[in-house]
Design a protein around this motif. Structure first.
Motif, PDB file in Angstrom:
ATOM      1  N   GLN A 116     -41.024  37.674  45.125  1.00  0.00           N
ATOM      2  CA  GLN A 116     -39.687  37.151  45.376  1.00  0.00           C
ATOM      3  C   GLN A 116     -38.936  38.172  46.207  1.00  0.00           C
ATOM      4  OE1 GLN A 116     -37.347  36.458  41.840  1.00  0.00           O
ATOM      5  NE2 GLN A 116     -35.426  36.407  42.974  1.00  0.00           N
ATOM      6  N   ILE A 117     -38.327  37.716  47.296  1.00  0.00           N
ATOM      7  CA  ILE A 117     -37.500  38.576  48.133  1.00  0.00           C
ATOM      8  C   ILE A 117     -36.058  38.100  47.963  1.00  0.00           C
ATOM      9  CG2 ILE A 117     -37.036  39.391  50.480  1.00  0.00           C
ATOM     10  CD1 ILE A 117     -39.953  38.792  51.138  1.00  0.00           C
ATOM     11  N   GLY A 118     -35.337  38.797  47.097  1.00  0.00           N
ATOM     12  CA  GLY A 118     -33.956  38.417  46.810  1.00  0.00           C
ATOM     13  C   GLY A 118     -33.004  39.159  47.728  1.00  0.00           C
ATOM     14  N   LEU A 119     -32.411  38.463  48.666  1.00  0.00           N
ATOM     15  CA  LEU A 119     -31.528  39.087  49.645  1.00  0.00           C
ATOM     16  C   LEU A 119     -30.201  39.482  48.990  1.00  0.00           C
ATOM     17  CD1 LEU A 119     -32.487  36.578  52.396  1.00  0.00           C
ATOM     18  CD2 LEU A 119     -32.958  39.017  52.488  1.00  0.00           C
ATOM     19  N   ARG A 120     -29.773  40.692  49.243  1.00  0.00           N
ATOM     20  CA  ARG A 120     -28.586  41.236  48.589  1.00  0.00           C
ATOM     21  C   ARG A 120     -27.300  40.641  49.174  1.00  0.00           C
ATOM     22  NH1 ARG A 120     -30.803  45.457  45.753  1.00  0.00           N
ATOM     23  NH2 ARG A 120     -32.594  46.513  46.697  1.00  0.00           N
ATOM     24  N   ASP A 121     -26.358  40.306  48.306  1.00  0.00           N
ATOM     25  CA  ASP A 121     -25.048  39.817  48.751  1.00  0.00           C
ATOM     26  C   ASP A 121     -24.208  40.953  49.310  1.00  0.00           C
ATOM     27  OD1 ASP A 121     -25.574  37.176  47.971  1.00  0.00           O
ATOM     28  OD2 ASP A 121     -24.911  37.571  45.915  1.00  0.00           O
ATOM     29  N   ARG A 122     -24.352  42.142  48.705  1.00  0.00           N
ATOM     30  CA  ARG A 122     -23.604  43.317  49.156  1.00  0.00           C
ATOM     31  C   ARG A 122     -24.583  44.445  49.444  1.00  0.00           C
ATOM     32  NH1 ARG A 122     -18.853  44.898  45.212  1.00  0.00           N
ATOM     33  NH2 ARG A 122     -18.528  46.350  46.945  1.00  0.00           N
ATOM     34  N   LEU A 123     -24.372  45.117  50.560  1.00  0.00           N
ATOM     35  CA  LEU A 123     -25.237  46.222  50.939  1.00  0.00           C
ATOM     36  C   LEU A 123     -24.573  47.530  50.515  1.00  0.00           C
ATOM     37  CD1 LEU A 123     -26.332  45.014  54.500  1.00  0.00           C
ATOM     38  CD2 LEU A 123     -27.517  44.723  52.318  1.00  0.00           C
ATOM     39  N   GLN A 169     -31.542  31.733  51.846  1.00  0.00           N
ATOM     40  CA  GLN A 169     -31.027  31.945  50.496  1.00  0.00           C
ATOM     41  C   GLN A 169     -31.926  32.845  49.658  1.00  0.00           C
ATOM     42  OE1 GLN A 169     -30.511  27.619  49.652  1.00  0.00           O
ATOM     43  NE2 GLN A 169     -28.438  28.183  49.058  1.00  0.00           N
ATOM     44  N   GLY A 170     -33.185  32.854  49.976  1.00  0.00           N
ATOM     45  CA  GLY A 170     -34.159  33.664  49.264  1.00  0.00           C
ATOM     46  C   GLY A 170     -35.536  33.326  49.791  1.00  0.00           C
ATOM     47  N   ALA A 171     -36.489  34.205  49.549  1.00  0.00           N
ATOM     48  CA  ALA A 171     -37.845  33.980  50.060  1.00  0.00           C
ATOM     49  C   ALA A 171     -38.868  34.257  48.965  1.00  0.00           C
ATOM     50  CB  ALA A 171     -38.118  34.867  51.274  1.00  0.00           C
ATOM     51  N   TYR A 172     -39.904  33.430  48.945  1.00  0.00           N
ATOM     52  CA  TYR A 172     -41.005  33.549  47.988  1.00  0.00           C
ATOM     53  C   TYR A 172     -42.289  33.454  48.788  1.00  0.00           C
ATOM     54  CZ  TYR A 172     -37.437  32.827  44.465  1.00  0.00           C
ATOM     55  OH  TYR A 172     -36.323  32.966  43.670  1.00  0.00           O
ATOM     56  N   VAL A 173     -42.967  34.591  48.963  1.00  0.00           N
ATOM     57  CA  VAL A 173     -44.107  34.620  49.866  1.00  0.00           C
ATOM     58  C   VAL A 173     -45.313  35.319  49.246  1.00  0.00           C
ATOM     59  CG1 VAL A 173     -42.708  34.490  51.965  1.00  0.00           C
ATOM     60  CG2 VAL A 173     -43.223  36.726  50.968  1.00  0.00           C
ATOM     61  N   VAL A 187     -38.234  50.999  52.938  1.00  0.00           N
ATOM     62  CA  VAL A 187     -36.828  51.314  53.210  1.00  0.00           C
ATOM     63  C   VAL A 187     -36.158  50.224  54.046  1.00  0.00           C
ATOM     64  CG1 VAL A 187     -35.245  52.980  54.249  1.00  0.00           C
ATOM     65  CG2 VAL A 187     -37.293  53.774  53.048  1.00  0.00           C
ATOM     66  N   LEU A 188     -36.803  49.806  55.130  1.00  0.00           N
ATOM     67  CA  LEU A 188     -36.180  48.842  56.028  1.00  0.00           C
ATOM     68  C   LEU A 188     -36.019  47.461  55.415  1.00  0.00           C
ATOM     69  CD1 LEU A 188     -37.700  49.692  59.533  1.00  0.00           C
ATOM     70  CD2 LEU A 188     -35.538  50.431  58.530  1.00  0.00           C
ATOM     71  N   ILE A 189     -36.890  47.109  54.469  1.00  0.00           N
ATOM     72  CA  ILE A 189     -36.742  45.836  53.762  1.00  0.00           C
ATOM     73  C   ILE A 189     -35.924  46.036  52.487  1.00  0.00           C
ATOM     74  CG2 ILE A 189     -37.939  43.915  52.641  1.00  0.00           C
ATOM     75  CD1 ILE A 189     -38.335  44.023  55.671  1.00  0.00           C
ATOM     76  N   GLY A 190     -36.163  47.142  51.797  1.00  0.00           N
ATOM     77  CA  GLY A 190     -35.526  47.385  50.507  1.00  0.00           C
ATOM     78  C   GLY A 190     -34.022  47.548  50.566  1.00  0.00           C
ATOM     79  N   TYR A 191     -33.484  47.965  51.700  1.00  0.00           N
ATOM     80  CA  TYR A 191     -32.029  48.084  51.811  1.00  0.00           C
ATOM     81  C   TYR A 191     -31.370  46.709  51.737  1.00  0.00           C
ATOM     82  CZ  TYR A 191     -27.392  49.006  53.765  1.00  0.00           C
ATOM     83  OH  TYR A 191     -26.035  49.066  53.956  1.00  0.00           O
ATOM     84  N   TYR A 192     -32.025  45.718  52.285  1.00  0.00           N
ATOM     85  CA  TYR A 192     -31.450  44.374  52.385  1.00  0.00           C
ATOM     86  C   TYR A 192     -31.876  43.446  51.251  1.00  0.00           C
ATOM     87  CZ  TYR A 192     -30.593  45.871  57.193  1.00  0.00           C
ATOM     88  OH  TYR A 192     -30.178  46.558  58.311  1.00  0.00           O
ATOM     89  N   ALA A 193     -32.939  43.789  50.551  1.00  0.00           N
ATOM     90  CA  ALA A 193     -33.489  42.841  49.577  1.00  0.00           C
ATOM     91  C   ALA A 193     -34.091  43.547  48.376  1.00  0.00           C
ATOM     92  CB  ALA A 193     -34.549  41.969  50.241  1.00  0.00           C
ATOM     93  N   GLU A 194     -34.072  42.855  47.258  1.00  0.00           N
ATOM     94  CA  GLU A 194     -34.748  43.319  46.050  1.00  0.00           C
ATOM     95  C   GLU A 194     -36.085  42.603  45.950  1.00  0.00           C
ATOM     96  OE1 GLU A 194     -34.104  43.548  41.188  1.00  0.00           O
ATOM     97  OE2 GLU A 194     -32.563  42.667  42.478  1.00  0.00           O
TER      98      GLU A 194
END
Length: 273
Positions: A192-199, A133-137, A161-168
């Motif tokens: 905070q790694i907020g995973l995007r609902d829409r790519l 659901q989300g990551a905090y690391v 790029v490889l992480i930023g496309y999928y997450a904020e």
């Protein structure tokens, strides 16, 4: 009598939080709730484990160190806490789907990541984004800066790029070496790694996208037309045409492209091949 405090293992890159107030500040950044499950990556001495359990439905505390895992299990037993489960395993060698099955649904990831495994863990988060659901690391500040880089900056690169496309990525706290024992040589940033609902833009072929990005940054000082033909996968003429279609100067370098441009470039290559 309290159990003997086990020393940090250099081989595992262990750096433990020293200050309980700092641990609480970290946990306050996480949107915990009584109906949410948390997987703690590398629970260590339990500095935040019990704080997480106070506001969560369940905490699955992972620890690779045999001695620390045994001590934490005993602390949990003595506390009477029934919503903490300590598991002794290697998070990089585990199928994260097992955690989903064990917890009965998606979960939040929280952890103070050893520097030498932070990048593999980041890619694991993306791989299992459908159940996280989300990551905090906690990351080495240099790695956190790379995740937040923008085109043209030295910090902007493959990981961005490889992480930023999928997450904020959102930096939350920066801690100096003195916040940990033993002291690392660098500062750390809790993100905070907020995973995007829409790519956006949509991707046609993930493998081609990853190849495009890795090729561009693998030959960082080369012009795109040369970097993308270095391994012979695509002929120069096709690369030239692909760059032209996307209105990208073939003499540009990969570090100047936005994430969206990388995706569109990969999509064109995927369609043409």
């Amino acid at each position: 009598m309290d159990a003997k405090i086990l020393p940090p293992l250099k081989s595992l890159g262990q750096n433990f939080l020293r200050n309980p107030a700092t641990a609480r500040r970290i946990v306050e950044q996480i949107p915990l709730a009584p109906d949410r499950a948390v997987v703690e990556l590398g629970a260590g001495q339990g500095a935040i484990t019990f704080l997480l359990a106070e506001k969560s439905a369940t905490v699955l505390a992972l620890e690779i160190d045999t001695g620390l895992a045994a001590q934490l299990k005993e602390k949990v037993r003595q506390s009477g806490r029934e919503n903490i489960r300590v598991i002794h395993e290697d998070l990089l060698k585990t199928d994260w789907q097992d955690w989903f099955d064990l917890l009965g649904g998606p979960f939040y990831l929280v952890g103070n990541l050893p520097y030498h495994i932070s990048t593999p863990v980041l890619f694991k988060i993306i791989e299992y984004r459908n159940i996280v659901q989300g990551a905090y690391v906690m990351l080495q500040k240099e790695v956190a800066d790379r995740l937040s880089g923008i085109p043209g900056q030295k910090t902007y690169g493959l990981l961005t790029v490889l992480i930023g496309y999928y997450a904020e990525i959102k930096p939350l706290l920066t801690l100096g070496p003195g916040s940990f024992f033993p002291k690392p040589k660098v500062s750390s940033t809790f993100v905070q790694i907020g995973l995007r609902d829409r790519l956006n833009p949509p991707m046609e072929n993930e493998e081609v996208f990853q190849w495009t990005v890795r090729s561009a940054f693998g030959q960082r000082r080369k012009q795109l037309k040369n970097a993308l033909t270095a391994d012979g996968r695509y002929p120069l003429e096709l690369i030239r045409e692909t760059l032209e279609v996307n209105q990208i100067d073939p003499q540009r370098r990969g570090e100047t492209l936005t994430i969206a441009q990388f995706v569109r470039l990969a999509n064109t290559l995927s369609s043409a091949a």
